[in-house]
Design a protein around this motif. Structure first.
Motif, short mmCIF file in Angstrom:
data_model
loop_
_atom_site.label_atom_id
_atom_site.label_comp_id
_atom_site.label_asym_id
_atom_site.label_seq_id
_atom_site.Cartn_x
_atom_site.Cartn_y
_atom_site.Cartn_z
N THR A 122 0.83 -1.20 0.00
CA THR A 122 0.00 0.00 0.00
C THR A 122 0.87 1.25 0.00
OG1 THR A 122 -0.12 -0.20 2.40
CG2 THR A 122 -1.97 -1.08 1.15
N SER A 123 1.98 1.20 0.75
CA SER A 123 2.87 2.34 0.79
C SER A 123 3.64 2.48 -0.51
CB SER A 123 3.86 2.19 1.97
OG SER A 123 4.64 1.02 1.81
N ILE A 124 3.87 1.36 -1.17
CA ILE A 124 4.58 1.40 -2.45
C ILE A 124 3.72 2.06 -3.51
CG2 ILE A 124 5.62 -0.03 -4.25
CD1 ILE A 124 7.18 0.07 -1.64
N ARG A 125 2.44 1.72 -3.53
CA ARG A 125 1.56 2.28 -4.54
C ARG A 125 1.42 3.78 -4.38
NH1 ARG A 125 -3.02 -2.54 -4.37
NH2 ARG A 125 -1.79 -4.06 -5.57
N SER A 126 1.55 4.25 -3.15
CA SER A 126 1.45 5.70 -2.92
C SER A 126 2.59 6.45 -3.57
CB SER A 126 1.43 5.99 -1.41
OG SER A 126 2.69 5.66 -0.83
N LEU A 127 3.66 5.71 -3.90
CA LEU A 127 4.81 6.33 -4.58
C LEU A 127 4.68 6.24 -6.10
CD1 LEU A 127 7.71 4.94 -2.33
CD2 LEU A 127 6.65 7.20 -2.24
N GLY A 128 3.55 5.68 -6.55
CA GLY A 128 3.33 5.58 -7.98
C GLY A 128 3.89 4.30 -8.60
N LEU A 129 4.32 3.36 -7.77
CA LEU A 129 4.84 2.10 -8.27
C LEU A 129 3.75 1.04 -8.20
CD1 LEU A 129 8.31 2.13 -6.47
CD2 LEU A 129 7.85 2.68 -8.85
N SER A 130 3.82 0.08 -9.11
CA SER A 130 2.80 -0.96 -9.17
C SER A 130 3.43 -2.31 -8.92
CB SER A 130 2.12 -0.94 -10.55
OG SER A 130 1.21 -2.02 -10.66
N ILE A 131 3.07 -2.92 -7.79
CA ILE A 131 3.61 -4.24 -7.46
C ILE A 131 2.60 -4.98 -6.61
CG2 ILE A 131 4.81 -3.42 -5.39
CD1 ILE A 131 7.04 -5.44 -6.11
N GLY A 132 2.43 -6.26 -6.89
CA GLY A 132 1.44 -7.06 -6.17
C GLY A 132 2.09 -8.09 -5.27
N MET A 133 1.28 -8.71 -4.42
CA MET A 133 1.77 -9.71 -3.50
C MET A 133 2.30 -10.95 -4.22
SD MET A 133 1.76 -9.07 -0.24
CE MET A 133 1.62 -10.69 0.51
N ASP A 134 1.87 -11.15 -5.47
CA ASP A 134 2.34 -12.33 -6.21
C ASP A 134 3.83 -12.25 -6.54
OD1 ASP A 134 1.97 -10.21 -7.93
OD2 ASP A 134 1.13 -11.41 -9.56
N ALA A 135 4.44 -11.09 -6.31
CA ALA A 135 5.89 -10.96 -6.54
C ALA A 135 6.70 -11.39 -5.32
CB ALA A 135 6.23 -9.52 -6.90
N LEU A 136 6.02 -11.59 -4.19
CA LEU A 136 6.73 -11.91 -2.96
C LEU A 136 7.33 -13.33 -2.99
CD1 LEU A 136 7.53 -11.02 -0.12
CD2 LEU A 136 5.34 -11.93 0.71
N GLY A 137 6.52 -14.31 -3.40
CA GLY A 137 6.98 -15.70 -3.44
C GLY A 137 8.22 -15.91 -4.30
N PRO A 138 8.17 -15.48 -5.57
CA PRO A 138 9.36 -15.62 -6.42
C PRO A 138 10.57 -14.88 -5.85
CG PRO A 138 7.45 -15.18 -7.77
CD PRO A 138 7.02 -15.00 -6.34
N GLY A 139 10.32 -13.73 -5.22
CA GLY A 139 11.43 -12.96 -4.63
C GLY A 139 12.14 -13.74 -3.54
N ILE A 140 11.35 -14.41 -2.69
CA ILE A 140 11.94 -15.20 -1.61
C ILE A 140 12.69 -16.41 -2.17
CG2 ILE A 140 11.40 -16.67 0.38
CD1 ILE A 140 9.06 -14.79 0.99
N ILE A 141 12.10 -17.07 -3.17
CA ILE A 141 12.75 -18.24 -3.78
C ILE A 141 14.06 -17.85 -4.44
CG2 ILE A 141 12.55 -19.96 -5.63
CD1 ILE A 141 9.53 -20.04 -5.06
N LEU A 142 14.05 -16.75 -5.18
CA LEU A 142 15.27 -16.29 -5.84
C LEU A 142 16.32 -15.86 -4.83
CD1 LEU A 142 13.83 -14.27 -8.87
CD2 LEU A 142 14.90 -16.52 -8.90
N PHE A 143 15.88 -15.32 -3.71
CA PHE A 143 16.83 -14.95 -2.67
C PHE A 143 17.61 -16.17 -2.21
CE2 PHE A 143 18.04 -14.51 1.78
CZ PHE A 143 18.74 -13.32 1.77
N PHE A 144 16.91 -17.27 -1.98
CA PHE A 144 17.59 -18.49 -1.54
C PHE A 144 18.45 -19.09 -2.66
CE2 PHE A 144 14.54 -18.29 1.92
CZ PHE A 144 15.30 -18.73 2.99
N LEU A 145 17.96 -19.02 -3.89
CA LEU A 145 18.73 -19.56 -5.01
C LEU A 145 20.00 -18.76 -5.24
CD1 LEU A 145 16.05 -20.43 -7.72
CD2 LEU A 145 17.47 -22.03 -6.44
N PHE A 146 19.89 -17.44 -5.18
CA PHE A 146 21.01 -16.57 -5.49
C PHE A 146 21.88 -16.28 -4.27
CE2 PHE A 146 18.21 -14.57 -9.01
CZ PHE A 146 18.52 -15.61 -9.87
N LYS A 147 21.32 -15.58 -3.30
CA LYS A 147 22.16 -15.08 -2.21
C LYS A 147 22.63 -16.18 -1.27
CE LYS A 147 24.58 -12.03 -0.67
NZ LYS A 147 25.62 -13.05 -0.78
#
Length: 212
Positions: A122-147
């Motif tokens: 909600t705070s992100i959208r107030s900055l004019g950016l568009s991102i949904g909760m469906d981006a959270l899962g892949p982000g966590i998976i990629l974090f473990f794969l990469f970092k």
């Protein structure tokens, strides 16, 4: 960093199959200009650079409103492209920047902020950016794969099974840094192709000694 008779090992888990004495023979006079610790630290940063950079690419695309599955594919594609060609991009002049971007504290902190940002979008959208909760899962998976390095470990495992004499990823990175430092100061005494062959011989020599 710890130098042993069979090479140099670092806290990043990299074992460079070359010694300071061999580096001095490889690129004469270089270690009088730059300390070994600095060169090895730069090699470590470049060796793990695919992890942090690929993760940041995912977040950048996700925050730009790109579909998570597309951002994931682009991030993975970049990872493999960068990982297998990183020695070609390894320049001493930008090692400081790469070192900062791949520093564990920086990557962990920024990743945490960006993942939390997705969760409270909600705070992100107030900055004019568009991102949904469906981006959270892949982000966590990629974090473990990469970092966490799971993907890097998988690649190393597959390579070790396919060819036990292959020059390892971090050895190739260090080799290119040494060559470019030598070119910078005009102290190369050999043809680059000859140096590549010499690196293979040195690495295989140390691997053979370790097995014994």
């Amino acid at each position: 960093m710890l130098e042993l008779p069979d090479g140099i090992t670092t806290s990043e888990g990299n074992w460079y199959h070359i010694t300071s004495k061999q580096i001095d023979t490889y690129v004469p006079g270089l270690l009088k200009r730059y300390p070994l610790e600095r060169i090895i630290k730069q090699a470590d940063s470049w060796s793990k650079s695919a992890d942090g950079l690929s993760l940041f690419i995912y977040f950048a695309l996700a925050y730009a409103g790109i579909a998570p599955w597309v951002a994931t594919l682009v991030s993975l594609g970049f990872y493999f492209l960068w990982y297998f060609n990183v020695s070609a991009f390894s320049y001493p002049s930008i090692s400081t920047v790469i070192g900062f971007l791949t520093k564990d504290g920086f990557v962990y902190a920024l990743s945490a902020v960006l993942l939390i940002g997705i969760a409270v979008n909600t705070s992100i959208r107030s900055l004019g950016l568009s991102i949904g909760m469906d981006a959270l899962g892949p982000g966590i998976i990629l974090f473990f794969l990469f970092k966490v390095g799971l993907l890097r470990l998988l690649i190393k495992f597959i390579q070790s099974k396919r060819n036990g004499n292959i020059v390892e990823h971090h050895d190739r990175v260090l080799n290119m840094l040494l060559i470019r430092y030598g070119m910078k100061f005009g102290i190369l005494t050999k043809n680059i192709d000859e140096m590549q062959d010499e690196l293979i011989n040195i690495a295989n020599y140390h691997k053979t000694r370790k097995k014994k």
